[in-house]
Design a protein around this motif. Structure first.
Motif, PDB file in Angstrom:
ATOM      1  N   ASP A  88       0.805  -1.208   0.000  1.00  0.00           N
ATOM      2  CA  ASP A  88       0.000   0.000   0.000  1.00  0.00           C
ATOM      3  C   ASP A  88       0.844   1.266   0.000  1.00  0.00           C
ATOM      4  OD1 ASP A  88      -2.312  -1.509   0.044  1.00  0.00           O
ATOM      5  OD2 ASP A  88      -2.404  -1.559   2.235  1.00  0.00           O
ATOM      6  N   ASP A  89       2.183   1.133   0.075  1.00  0.00           N
ATOM      7  CA  ASP A  89       3.056   2.300   0.067  1.00  0.00           C
ATOM      8  C   ASP A  89       4.284   1.979  -0.764  1.00  0.00           C
ATOM      9  OD1 ASP A  89       4.793   0.775   1.710  1.00  0.00           O
ATOM     10  OD2 ASP A  89       3.689   1.425   3.484  1.00  0.00           O
ATOM     11  N   ASP A  90       5.260   2.853  -0.681  1.00  0.00           N
ATOM     12  CA  ASP A  90       6.438   2.702  -1.532  1.00  0.00           C
ATOM     13  C   ASP A  90       7.555   1.895  -0.881  1.00  0.00           C
ATOM     14  OD1 ASP A  90       5.280   4.191  -3.550  1.00  0.00           O
ATOM     15  OD2 ASP A  90       6.009   6.094  -2.724  1.00  0.00           O
ATOM     16  N   ARG A  91       7.330   1.390   0.304  1.00  0.00           N
ATOM     17  CA  ARG A  91       8.367   0.581   0.949  1.00  0.00           C
ATOM     18  C   ARG A  91       8.406  -0.822   0.361  1.00  0.00           C
ATOM     19  NH1 ARG A  91       6.303   0.290   6.747  1.00  0.00           N
ATOM     20  NH2 ARG A  91       4.372   0.210   5.536  1.00  0.00           N
ATOM     21  N   GLY A  92       9.567  -1.448   0.499  1.00  0.00           N
ATOM     22  CA  GLY A  92       9.674  -2.855   0.167  1.00  0.00           C
ATOM     23  C   GLY A  92       9.442  -3.686   1.418  1.00  0.00           C
ATOM     24  N   THR A  93       9.993  -4.882   1.432  1.00  0.00           N
ATOM     25  CA  THR A  93       9.910  -5.771   2.590  1.00  0.00           C
ATOM     26  C   THR A  93      11.260  -6.419   2.802  1.00  0.00           C
ATOM     27  OG1 THR A  93       7.558  -6.279   2.253  1.00  0.00           O
ATOM     28  CG2 THR A  93       8.827  -7.853   3.542  1.00  0.00           C
ATOM     29  N   VAL A 142      10.017  -0.523   8.921  1.00  0.00           N
ATOM     30  CA  VAL A 142      10.514  -1.511   7.967  1.00  0.00           C
ATOM     31  C   VAL A 142       9.725  -2.818   8.122  1.00  0.00           C
ATOM     32  CG1 VAL A 142      12.500  -2.923   7.282  1.00  0.00           C
ATOM     33  CG2 VAL A 142      12.830  -0.519   7.942  1.00  0.00           C
ATOM     34  N   PRO A 143       8.944  -3.205   7.106  1.00  0.00           N
ATOM     35  CA  PRO A 143       8.233  -4.489   7.184  1.00  0.00           C
ATOM     36  C   PRO A 143       9.217  -5.650   7.158  1.00  0.00           C
ATOM     37  CG  PRO A 143       7.300  -3.049   5.473  1.00  0.00           C
ATOM     38  CD  PRO A 143       8.622  -2.453   5.879  1.00  0.00           C
ATOM     39  N   ILE A 144       9.032  -6.604   8.050  1.00  0.00           N
ATOM     40  CA  ILE A 144       9.918  -7.766   8.135  1.00  0.00           C
ATOM     41  C   ILE A 144       9.077  -9.039   8.078  1.00  0.00           C
ATOM     42  CG2 ILE A 144      11.667  -8.976   9.507  1.00  0.00           C
ATOM     43  CD1 ILE A 144      12.318  -6.339  10.878  1.00  0.00           C
ATOM     44  N   GLU A 145       9.515  -9.969   7.253  1.00  0.00           N
ATOM     45  CA  GLU A 145       8.849 -11.269   7.169  1.00  0.00           C
ATOM     46  C   GLU A 145       9.900 -12.361   7.244  1.00  0.00           C
ATOM     47  OE1 GLU A 145       6.513 -14.006   3.891  1.00  0.00           O
ATOM     48  OE2 GLU A 145       6.001 -11.867   3.975  1.00  0.00           O
ATOM     49  N   VAL A 146       9.655 -13.368   8.082  1.00  0.00           N
ATOM     50  CA  VAL A 146      10.572 -14.491   8.217  1.00  0.00           C
ATOM     51  C   VAL A 146      10.055 -15.669   7.390  1.00  0.00           C
ATOM     52  CG1 VAL A 146      11.644 -16.126   9.811  1.00  0.00           C
ATOM     53  CG2 VAL A 146      11.290 -13.746  10.515  1.00  0.00           C
ATOM     54  N   VAL A 147      10.916 -16.214   6.548  1.00  0.00           N
ATOM     55  CA  VAL A 147      10.580 -17.369   5.720  1.00  0.00           C
ATOM     56  C   VAL A 147      11.289 -18.590   6.310  1.00  0.00           C
ATOM     57  CG1 VAL A 147      10.668 -18.378   3.411  1.00  0.00           C
ATOM     58  CG2 VAL A 147      10.380 -15.894   3.687  1.00  0.00           C
ATOM     59  N   PRO A 148      10.555 -19.580   6.814  1.00  0.00           N
ATOM     60  CA  PRO A 148      11.187 -20.694   7.516  1.00  0.00           C
ATOM     61  C   PRO A 148      11.989 -21.609   6.601  1.00  0.00           C
ATOM     62  CG  PRO A 148       8.851 -21.123   7.235  1.00  0.00           C
ATOM     63  CD  PRO A 148       9.084 -19.712   6.761  1.00  0.00           C
ATOM     64  N   GLY A 149      12.927 -22.325   7.225  1.00  0.00           N
ATOM     65  CA  GLY A 149      13.731 -23.307   6.506  1.00  0.00           C
ATOM     66  C   GLY A 149      13.919 -24.548   7.358  1.00  0.00           C
ATOM     67  N   VAL A 150      14.531 -25.577   6.791  1.00  0.00           N
ATOM     68  CA  VAL A 150      14.753 -26.831   7.502  1.00  0.00           C
ATOM     69  C   VAL A 150      16.040 -26.718   8.312  1.00  0.00           C
ATOM     70  CG1 VAL A 150      15.127 -29.315   7.282  1.00  0.00           C
ATOM     71  CG2 VAL A 150      13.576 -28.145   5.707  1.00  0.00           C
ATOM     72  N   THR A 151      15.906 -26.729   9.634  1.00  0.00           N
ATOM     73  CA  THR A 151      17.085 -26.629  10.488  1.00  0.00           C
ATOM     74  C   THR A 151      17.812 -27.967  10.564  1.00  0.00           C
ATOM     75  OG1 THR A 151      17.855 -25.935  12.674  1.00  0.00           O
ATOM     76  CG2 THR A 151      15.822 -27.211  12.597  1.00  0.00           C
TER      77      THR A 151
END
Length: 317
Positions: free
Chosen positions: A14-19, A164-173
């Motif tokens: 909705d704005d000009d920021r990324g993630t 700053v929008p932050i999103e965590v993308v999980p992985g196989v530990t």
């Protein structure tokens, strides 16, 4: 009719920021990554990754090959790094990265991540996001299991980066990848304990190990190159020597392993675990310590470790 959700890093805002995406890539090889992780990295404006992970991510085109490097556009119109520069003065030592051109013509900035520059790179990522870029900050394994997610949230708090929008993308530990190689050792309650004493003393580590051993948890040790013998001795004080133990290296990396001789796993016992010093080679080594219910099961192929859930047997299903 609503379409499928956009899983790429280019989803509209909705704005000009990324993630800022903190992307877990498991062992690092494309076949062991989630589709979400692949999509985010492939479509990000900027990817921050170590040399090793860059090498792995090029194997299937998730990242373009080194030959795809191009010069930044003279007018700055198409180079992803220019957006960060235009957002404000560069930070001291800031690295603008390498500009790569993907097969579809899009340009992507690749920045090398190193252990000594994590704070600096976090700040650079914030600036890029404010300038409208989607940034994929690559973390081995899972970002929430001794990965990079806590650093980036801590840095965001320290720098007032609540915009700053932050999103965590999980992985196989490693605990899950190694357990899969060993069979079914984590089917009951388990915990992980890092042996790194960089941010905490050994007294705290020992207290956690002892509590986990007394409580009957299956225990997975990380950072075993730091005092793993000491950790084993603590657990032996609370657990029988005949308890099965699995030692695994470079879980999920196959012949791309960097620790010893590619991906390996060994089944032994708690009492004999420290006799396998030549199999504990570095940061890629983890040790899984079973509990009183963990058993070695063998078929015609090889041995496995199995910890039944709650001690149940076939009749309980």
């Amino acid at each position: 009719m609503a379409g499928a959700p956009d899983t790429s890093a280019d989803a509209s805002r909705d704005d000009d920021r990324g993630t800022l995406y903190v992307v877990g890539i498991g062992p690092g090889l494309p076949h062991a990554m989630t589709q979400r992780a692949t999509d985010v990295i492939a479509t990000a404006d900027c990817v921050i990754a170590s040399n090793l992970y860059q090498e792995f991510l090029r194997r299937d085109g998730t990242l373009p090959p080194e030959a795809a490097e191009v010069e930044a556009a003279a007018d700055g119109g198409s180079a992803a790094s220019d957006a960060a520069s235009s957002a404000g003065d560069q930070r001291p030592g800031e690295e603008t990265g390498t500009i790569l051109e993907r097969p579809d013509g899009r340009r992507q900035t690749l920045v090398r991540s190193t252990m000594g520059r994590q704070i600096e790179l976090a700040g650079e990522a914030f600036e890029r996001v404010r300038a409208g870029q989607n940034v994929a900050h690559v973390s081995g394994g899972d970002p929430n299991v001794y990965g990079k997610s806590d650093l980036l949230f801590t840095m965001a708090d320290a720098e007032g980066a609540d915009d700053v929008p932050i999103e965590v993308v999980p992985g196989v530990t490693a605990a899950l990848g190694g357990a899969a190689n060993l069979g079914a050792p984590l089917s009951n309650d388990f915990c992980t304990v890092s042996l790194s004493d960089k941010w905490r003393g050994w007294d705290e580590i020992e207290e956690k190990l002892r509590a986990a051993a007394i409580s009957g948890f299956v225990i997975v040790l990380y950072n075993c190159w730091r005092d793993y013998e000491r950790a084993i001795e603590v657990v032996r004080e609370e657990r029988a020597d005949d308890v099965p133990v699995g030692i695994f290296n470079d879980a999920g990396r196959g012949d791309a392993g960097r620790n010893l001789d590619d991906e390996t796993h060994t089944i032994t016992t708690l009492g004999e675990a420290t006799d396998h010093d030549d199999e504990v080679g570095g940061m890629g080594t983890s040790i899984l310590i079973g509990n009183h219910e963990t058993a070695v099961w063998k078929n015609r192929e090889r041995k496995y470790l199995v910890t039944p859930r709650g001690g149940r047997d076939v009749d309980d299903f």
